[in-house]
Design a protein around this motif. Structure first.
Motif, mmCIF file in Angstrom:
data_model
loop_
_atom_site.group_PDB
_atom_site.id
_atom_site.type_symbol
_atom_site.label_atom_id
_atom_site.label_comp_id
_atom_site.label_asym_id
_atom_site.label_seq_id
_atom_site.Cartn_x
_atom_site.Cartn_y
_atom_site.Cartn_z
ATOM 1 N N ASN A 53 -7.430 -1.835 5.265
ATOM 2 C CA ASN A 53 -6.315 -2.350 4.461
ATOM 3 C C ASN A 53 -5.548 -3.412 5.246
ATOM 4 O O ASN A 53 -4.912 -4.283 4.662
ATOM 5 C CB ASN A 53 -5.378 -1.210 4.036
ATOM 6 C CG ASN A 53 -4.790 -0.464 5.219
ATOM 7 O OD1 ASN A 53 -5.504 -0.180 6.192
ATOM 8 N ND2 ASN A 53 -3.513 -0.144 5.172
ATOM 9 N N PHE A 54 -5.626 -3.362 6.578
ATOM 10 C CA PHE A 54 -4.977 -4.387 7.414
ATOM 11 C C PHE A 54 -5.899 -5.590 7.646
ATOM 12 O O PHE A 54 -5.519 -6.525 8.344
ATOM 13 C CB PHE A 54 -4.591 -3.810 8.781
ATOM 14 C CG PHE A 54 -3.464 -2.806 8.740
ATOM 15 C CD1 PHE A 54 -2.409 -2.949 7.846
ATOM 16 C CD2 PHE A 54 -3.442 -1.724 9.616
ATOM 17 C CE1 PHE A 54 -1.364 -2.030 7.813
ATOM 18 C CE2 PHE A 54 -2.399 -0.795 9.591
ATOM 19 C CZ PHE A 54 -1.361 -0.957 8.688
ATOM 20 N N GLY A 58 -6.847 -8.269 2.910
ATOM 21 C CA GLY A 58 -6.441 -6.954 2.418
ATOM 22 C C GLY A 58 -7.562 -5.967 2.166
ATOM 23 O O GLY A 58 -7.314 -4.886 1.640
ATOM 24 N N ARG A 99 -11.916 -21.510 4.594
ATOM 25 C CA ARG A 99 -12.050 -21.678 6.042
ATOM 26 C C ARG A 99 -13.279 -22.516 6.409
ATOM 27 O O ARG A 99 -13.292 -23.154 7.453
ATOM 28 C CB ARG A 99 -12.122 -20.302 6.702
ATOM 29 C CG ARG A 99 -10.738 -19.669 6.753
ATOM 30 C CD ARG A 99 -10.811 -18.213 7.118
ATOM 31 N NE ARG A 99 -9.508 -17.714 7.541
ATOM 32 C CZ ARG A 99 -9.279 -16.454 7.892
ATOM 33 N NH1 ARG A 99 -10.261 -15.574 7.872
ATOM 34 N NH2 ARG A 99 -8.084 -16.079 8.267
ATOM 35 N N VAL A 113 -6.130 -7.565 -13.223
ATOM 36 C CA VAL A 113 -4.755 -7.377 -12.766
ATOM 37 C C VAL A 113 -4.221 -8.716 -12.215
ATOM 38 O O VAL A 113 -4.895 -9.389 -11.440
ATOM 39 C CB VAL A 113 -4.719 -6.315 -11.654
ATOM 40 C CG1 VAL A 113 -3.293 -6.066 -11.186
ATOM 41 C CG2 VAL A 113 -5.359 -5.023 -12.146
ATOM 42 N N ARG A 122 -4.166 -17.746 -4.264
ATOM 43 C CA ARG A 122 -3.433 -17.928 -3.010
ATOM 44 C C ARG A 122 -4.372 -18.426 -1.912
ATOM 45 O O ARG A 122 -3.984 -19.191 -1.035
ATOM 46 C CB ARG A 122 -2.830 -16.578 -2.605
ATOM 47 C CG ARG A 122 -1.638 -16.678 -1.676
ATOM 48 C CD ARG A 122 -1.015 -15.295 -1.490
ATOM 49 N NE ARG A 122 -1.277 -14.765 -0.171
ATOM 50 C CZ ARG A 122 -1.437 -13.482 0.118
ATOM 51 N NH1 ARG A 122 -1.376 -12.571 -0.831
ATOM 52 N NH2 ARG A 122 -1.659 -13.099 1.349
ATOM 53 N N VAL A 282 -0.243 1.461 3.154
ATOM 54 C CA VAL A 282 -0.590 1.244 1.756
ATOM 55 C C VAL A 282 -2.102 1.091 1.637
ATOM 56 O O VAL A 282 -2.681 0.193 2.252
ATOM 57 C CB VAL A 282 0.106 -0.011 1.208
ATOM 58 C CG1 VAL A 282 -0.367 -0.315 -0.214
ATOM 59 C CG2 VAL A 282 1.619 0.157 1.238
ATOM 60 N N GLY A 315 -6.108 -2.370 0.748
ATOM 61 C CA GLY A 315 -4.711 -2.065 0.449
ATOM 62 C C GLY A 315 -4.138 -2.921 -0.657
ATOM 63 O O GLY A 315 -2.926 -3.124 -0.712
ATOM 64 N N ASN A 316 -5.003 -3.407 -1.540
ATOM 65 C CA ASN A 316 -4.505 -4.292 -2.592
ATOM 66 C C ASN A 316 -4.131 -3.515 -3.854
ATOM 67 O O ASN A 316 -4.909 -3.358 -4.777
ATOM 68 C CB ASN A 316 -5.539 -5.388 -2.882
ATOM 69 C CG ASN A 316 -5.692 -6.317 -1.689
ATOM 70 O OD1 ASN A 316 -4.734 -6.560 -0.959
ATOM 71 N ND2 ASN A 316 -6.891 -6.823 -1.468
ATOM 72 N N VAL A 317 -2.894 -3.041 -3.844
ATOM 73 C CA VAL A 317 -2.340 -2.293 -4.967
ATOM 74 C C VAL A 317 -1.278 -3.166 -5.619
ATOM 75 O O VAL A 317 -0.644 -3.983 -4.945
ATOM 76 C CB VAL A 317 -1.666 -0.994 -4.458
ATOM 77 C CG1 VAL A 317 -1.313 -0.085 -5.612
ATOM 78 C CG2 VAL A 317 -2.552 -0.273 -3.472
ATOM 79 N N VAL A 319 1.918 -3.398 -6.153
ATOM 80 C CA VAL A 319 3.134 -2.686 -5.745
ATOM 81 C C VAL A 319 4.349 -3.057 -6.572
ATOM 82 O O VAL A 319 5.295 -2.294 -6.661
ATOM 83 C CB VAL A 319 3.449 -2.900 -4.247
ATOM 84 C CG1 VAL A 319 2.370 -2.292 -3.384
ATOM 85 C CG2 VAL A 319 3.646 -4.350 -3.933
ATOM 86 N N HIS A 320 4.335 -4.217 -7.187
ATOM 87 C CA HIS A 320 5.482 -4.596 -8.024
ATOM 88 C C HIS A 320 5.612 -3.626 -9.188
ATOM 89 O O HIS A 320 6.704 -3.240 -9.582
ATOM 90 C CB HIS A 320 5.327 -6.028 -8.526
ATOM 91 C CG HIS A 320 5.334 -7.016 -7.404
ATOM 92 N ND1 HIS A 320 6.487 -7.594 -6.940
ATOM 93 C CD2 HIS A 320 4.338 -7.476 -6.622
ATOM 94 C CE1 HIS A 320 6.188 -8.385 -5.927
ATOM 95 N NE2 HIS A 320 4.891 -8.333 -5.711
ATOM 96 N N HIS A 321 4.452 -3.226 -9.677
ATOM 97 C CA HIS A 321 4.406 -2.220 -10.733
ATOM 98 C C HIS A 321 4.988 -0.897 -10.212
ATOM 99 O O HIS A 321 5.778 -0.239 -10.881
ATOM 100 C CB HIS A 321 2.950 -2.057 -11.158
ATOM 101 C CG HIS A 321 2.723 -1.026 -12.202
ATOM 102 N ND1 HIS A 321 3.070 -1.214 -13.515
ATOM 103 C CD2 HIS A 321 2.189 0.223 -12.128
ATOM 104 C CE1 HIS A 321 2.762 -0.136 -14.204
ATOM 105 N NE2 HIS A 321 2.225 0.751 -13.392
ATOM 106 N N LEU A 322 4.609 -0.553 -8.984
ATOM 107 C CA LEU A 322 5.068 0.719 -8.403
ATOM 108 C C LEU A 322 6.554 0.712 -8.091
ATOM 109 O O LEU A 322 7.239 1.708 -8.268
ATOM 110 C CB LEU A 322 4.320 0.990 -7.089
ATOM 111 C CG LEU A 322 2.866 1.401 -7.190
ATOM 112 C CD1 LEU A 322 2.349 1.711 -5.798
ATOM 113 C CD2 LEU A 322 2.734 2.608 -8.089
#
Lengths: 328, 328
Positions: A53-54, A58, A99, A113, A122, A282, A315-317, A319-322
Motif C-alpha cells: 500500500n506504500f 499505491g 517515466r 470509481v 494524475r 490504509v 491502499g487505494n480506497v 477515503v472521501h466516501h469514508l
C-alpha cells in the motif's frame, strides 16, 4: 498476427524476476514489512506484512507495470502503451509510461470509481471510457491499439507483468528468511503466479497459498479442476479480485501453488478493520483477504507458530466516501 | 493538601524533556517520519510527518503517560494511578501502569466511544463510568483517589506529562535538522506546551504553531487575551481537541508559542482524507488539523518552500464504524 493476443507458451522464469528486480529498482520503493504482537497473538502465528500500500502509485501493480514498460524496446515503446483497467493497473501503467516518456491509453469502464480514474489522470494517463462489459473493454482496447500502434500490456496475462509482481515476494523472502508460508490475494492471478514462481524457485519448502473471496471462487475451482473456470459473479467487497485467471497464470499456479484458501465477505471486512485499527495503515479490502484466511484457521493448528508472509497489495480506497462517516 | 490539585508553579524544563527521553526509551517506539512529493506539491512546502499514530497505544499520549508513571517513586506508585479520560490518555496510562506493575483506574464518561473504552480495558485499565460532565469526571476521579490512595495523573495539567509529550518534537528535530516550522494540534495544550518548550530551548529560530479547530478556539483566544478562556463548545470532528487549557499549559504557551492557527471543520476532514489517501496511514481527525492549517495557507507565501514538521498525534479511529461504508 496481432500484438494483442497473449502467447500462452511465454511463461516467465525465476531469471525474469531477478531481471525485473534490477530493472524496476530505480523507480519503486522497497516497501517496509510490519509486525504486530497483537495480531500475532490473535492469530496464534507470526505475521510479516509486506506493505505494498506504500508502493509508488499505491499498489504492487507498479512492479509489473514498470517491468513491462521498461522491458520494451525503443521501437516497441515509441507508440506508447495501452491497457484496459478500472483500477490499480491503469494508474501504475500510466505512471510507468510517463517515466519512460511515452503515452499511456487506459480503457476504463464508465462506472469506475472516480478516485481511481483521477489517479490514472494524475499520472498523465489518457482515459478512454467504454461501457462496462469485458467484451467492450477488450474491443475498445483493441481499437486503441489498431489506431495508435500502441503496445498492449494486460494487467496480468503478460509475462513481464507477472515477473514484476514476483519481485515483492522475492524482497519479502530476502528480508524475512524464516518464512514458513506466504499468502497473497488472487484475482487474475498475476501476483499469485509471480509469487509462487519466486518462492518455489528460491525456497521450495515455503508453502504458497492464494487467498480468494468465497463469492468469486473461480481460482479455487480452476485449480481444483485443472481447467480455466471463468468468473461470472462480481459481488465481492474485494473489488480488485473480480477478474478471471488466464491460461498463463493458471499454468504457473498449477505448477507452483499449494492451495487456494476461501474466505467469507464478513471475514474480509473484519480483517481489514484489524489492519486499519491495529497496524494504523490504509489498505483496500482485497489486501485483507490473506489475513482473513489466517483468522479463519486461528483455532486450528494449521498456522500455529508459523512465520507467515502476507503481501498487503494496495491502499487505494475511496477515503472521501469514508470520511463522511468519521463523526460519530 | 490534596494530591489532586495542580501546582501551577511546577513547570517542566528542557532538562525534564531530556530526562523523559531516556526514561521512556525502553517502552516506546521511535516513530518514523514520512514525506510525500504529492503533498509537498499541493502545499508548496516540504512536509515532515512524525507518525505518532504508530506509537505504542496508538497515540503520542503514551509518551507523557509513561514518563509520569515511571517518574513516580515506589511509594507514590504503590497504590496505583488514577485519571479521567475518554480517549487516548486513558489507554496510554493503563498501558504504562501495567508495565510498571501497578493498577490504573480510568474514569470514563458513559457516552464514550466503545472502541476507546475497549482499548483501556485491553491494556488492563479498570474503567469507572461517570455521567458525562467535566464536574462529574473530576468528582469521580477525586473519589477514586480518596478511596484507593492512587496517584492522580492529569492528561495534560501535569509537568511530567508535558515533558513526556515534548519528546516527540525533540526526536523530530534531531531527525530533521533543517526544520523551519513545527505545527501540532492544540486541545488541552500538553503536546503544544511540551513541543514549544523543546523546540525553543534547542533551536529558537524554528517557529512553533498550534493548530486548532475554529469551532473550539479557546486556545487562540486564551493566547490572544493572555488569560485562560474555558472551552464550552464541543462541536468539532477533532474529538481529542475539545478540552480547555490549564494555567500550566497556557503559561508555557505564552512563553514559547508563536501563534495559534485556526481551521474550519471541512478543512480538517479534507486534510484527513489527504493523509489517508496519499500517505496510506490511519490518523484520527485531530491529527489532520496541522495539515489543514498548512493547506489554508498554501496560496500565500507564508509557508512557501519551508520545511514544516507536523506531529500526527494518533490513529485511534472507530474503523468498524467506517468499514460498513467501504463497499461502494
Amino acid at each position: 498476427v496481432t500484438r494483442y493476443s497473449a502467447k500462452t507458451e511465454e511463461l516467465p522464469s525465476i531469471k525474469d524476476i531477478q531481471t525485473a528486480c534490477v530493472r524496476i529498482r530505480p523507480f519503486l520503493r522497497r516497501t517496509i514489512i510490519l509486525r504486530s504482537r497483537t495480531l500475532d497473538s490473535i492469530t496464534n502465528s507470526r505475521l510479516h506484512f509486506k506493505c505494498e500500500n506504500f508502493q509508488t502509485s499505491g499498489s504492487f501493480k507498479a512492479r509489473g507495470a514498470h517491468n513491462a514498460v521498461f522491458a520494451l524496446s525503443n521501437e516497441q515503446a515509441q507508440q506508447g502503451v495501452v491497457t484496459h483497467s478500472s483500477g490499480n493497473h491503469g494508474a501504475a501503467l500510466a505512471l510507468a509510461a510517463r517515466r519512460r516518456g511515452i503515452t499511456a491509453q487506459i480503457v476504463v469502464p464508465q462506472n469506475s470509481v472516480t478516485s481511481k480514474v483521477d489517479n490514472i489522470r494524475r499520472y498523465g494517463g489518457k482515459v478512454i471510457f467504454c461501457s462496462p462489459t469485458l467484451a467492450n473493454r477488450k474491443a475498445t482496447a483493441e481499437r486503441a491499439v489498431r489506431e495508435t500502434g500502441g503496445h498492449f500490456i494486460h494487467s496480468y496475462d503478460n509475462s513481464a507483468v507477472i515477473a514484476g509482481q514476483g519481485t515483492a515476494a522475492m524482497e519479502l523472502l530476502l528480508d524475512e528468511q524464516q518464512l514458513d508460508v506466504i499468502i497473497v490475494p488472487v484475482g487474475g492471478g498475476g501476483l499469485l503466479a509471480g509469487t509462487a514462481l519466486a518462492i518455489k524457485s528460491l525456497k521450495p519448502t515455503v508453502a504458497v497459498f492464494g487467498a480468494e473471496p468465497q463469492m468469486v471462487d473461480d481460482a479455487f475451482r480452476s485449480l481444483r479442476d485443472g481447467t480455466l473456470v471463468p468468473q461470472t459473479n462480481l459481488q465481492t467487497v474485494a473489488d480488485a479480485l473480480r477478474t478471471s485467471l488466464s491460461i498463463r497464470t493458471l499454468t504457473l499456479m498449477k505448477k507452483y501453488v499449494d492451495e487456494i484458501l476461501l474466505v467469507s465477505e464478513e471475514s474480509i471486512l473484519g480483517a481489514m478493520c484489524l489492519i486499519w485499527s491495529i497496524l494504523k495503515i490504509v489498505v483496500e479490502p482485497s489486501s485483507a483477504v490473506p489475513l482473513a484466511a489466517v483468522l479463519c484457521n486461528a483455532a486450528s493448528s494449521r498456522f500455529a507458530g508459523k512465520h507467515i508472509g502476507i503481501i498487503l497489495t494496495g491502499g487505494n480506497v475511496d477515503v472521501h466516501h469514508l470520511a463522511k462517516h468519521t463523526d460519530h
